[in-house]
Scaffold this motif. Structure first.
Motif, mmCIF file in Angstrom:
data_model
loop_
_atom_site.group_PDB
_atom_site.id
_atom_site.type_symbol
_atom_site.label_atom_id
_atom_site.label_comp_id
_atom_site.label_asym_id
_atom_site.label_seq_id
_atom_site.Cartn_x
_atom_site.Cartn_y
_atom_site.Cartn_z
ATOM 1 N N LYS A 61 80.758 -28.800 47.793
ATOM 2 C CA LYS A 61 80.745 -27.763 46.783
ATOM 3 C C LYS A 61 79.304 -27.534 46.355
ATOM 4 O O LYS A 61 78.525 -28.470 46.213
ATOM 5 C CB LYS A 61 81.585 -28.175 45.584
ATOM 6 N N ARG A 62 78.962 -26.306 46.157
ATOM 7 C CA ARG A 62 77.600 -25.975 45.772
ATOM 8 C C ARG A 62 77.599 -25.391 44.371
ATOM 9 O O ARG A 62 78.538 -24.726 43.959
ATOM 10 C CB ARG A 62 76.995 -24.981 46.759
ATOM 11 N N ARG A 63 76.549 -25.663 43.660
ATOM 12 C CA ARG A 63 76.381 -25.103 42.330
ATOM 13 C C ARG A 63 74.926 -24.721 42.156
ATOM 14 O O ARG A 63 74.058 -25.199 42.879
ATOM 15 C CB ARG A 63 76.788 -26.095 41.247
ATOM 16 N N THR A 64 74.687 -23.879 41.205
ATOM 17 C CA THR A 64 73.309 -23.494 40.955
ATOM 18 C C THR A 64 72.569 -24.668 40.337
ATOM 19 O O THR A 64 73.137 -25.453 39.574
ATOM 20 C CB THR A 64 73.255 -22.286 40.001
ATOM 21 N N ASP A 65 71.331 -24.781 40.698
ATOM 22 C CA ASP A 65 70.508 -25.854 40.176
ATOM 23 C C ASP A 65 69.840 -25.371 38.896
ATOM 24 O O ASP A 65 68.856 -24.631 38.937
ATOM 25 C CB ASP A 65 69.454 -26.261 41.211
ATOM 26 N N GLY A 66 70.413 -25.762 37.790
ATOM 27 C CA GLY A 66 69.863 -25.321 36.517
ATOM 28 C C GLY A 66 70.121 -26.356 35.443
ATOM 29 O O GLY A 66 71.070 -27.141 35.526
ATOM 30 N N THR A 68 71.631 -27.674 32.336
ATOM 31 C CA THR A 68 72.817 -27.302 31.576
ATOM 32 C C THR A 68 72.878 -28.020 30.233
ATOM 33 O O THR A 68 73.576 -27.591 29.348
ATOM 34 C CB THR A 68 74.092 -27.636 32.362
#
Length: 95
Positions: A61-66, A68
């Motif tokens: 699964k990929r997510r934005t690198d930010g 949080t």
């Protein structure tokens, strides 16, 4: 490669595991068994085999690198037994 009793004792000391002297031959044999298995694995031809994440084909699964959750330095340092100048303070361990 073969692990002798002296090497097994040294590894146990480095791992900070208390091993009685009568148990050292068995520990050395266990190390040798592990190394033998690793040697067997090194004999396997893996040329052209792609690395896997799982035994079943799947994508991670990929997510934005930010960021949080951040800007909580005061809350984090509230848990510290000793905090100075915005950092955890720890005792000096190296002379």
């Amino acid at each position: 490669m073969s692990i002798d009793i002296e090497t097994a004792a040294r590894v146990a000391k480095l791992a900070r595991i208390k091993v009685e002297s009568e148990d050292l031959p068995a520990l050395a044999q266990s190390f040798n068994d592990i190394l033998g298995f690793i040697e067997q694995l090194n004999e396997v031809d893996v040329e052209g085999v792609e690395p896997m994440v799982s035994v079943t084909p799947m994508r991670l699964k990929r997510r934005t690198d930010g960021v949080t959750d951040g800007d909580m330095q005061d809350k984090v340092l509230a848990n510290a037994p000793d905090a100075r100048e915005g950092f955890f303070a720890v005792p000096k361990v190296v002379e």
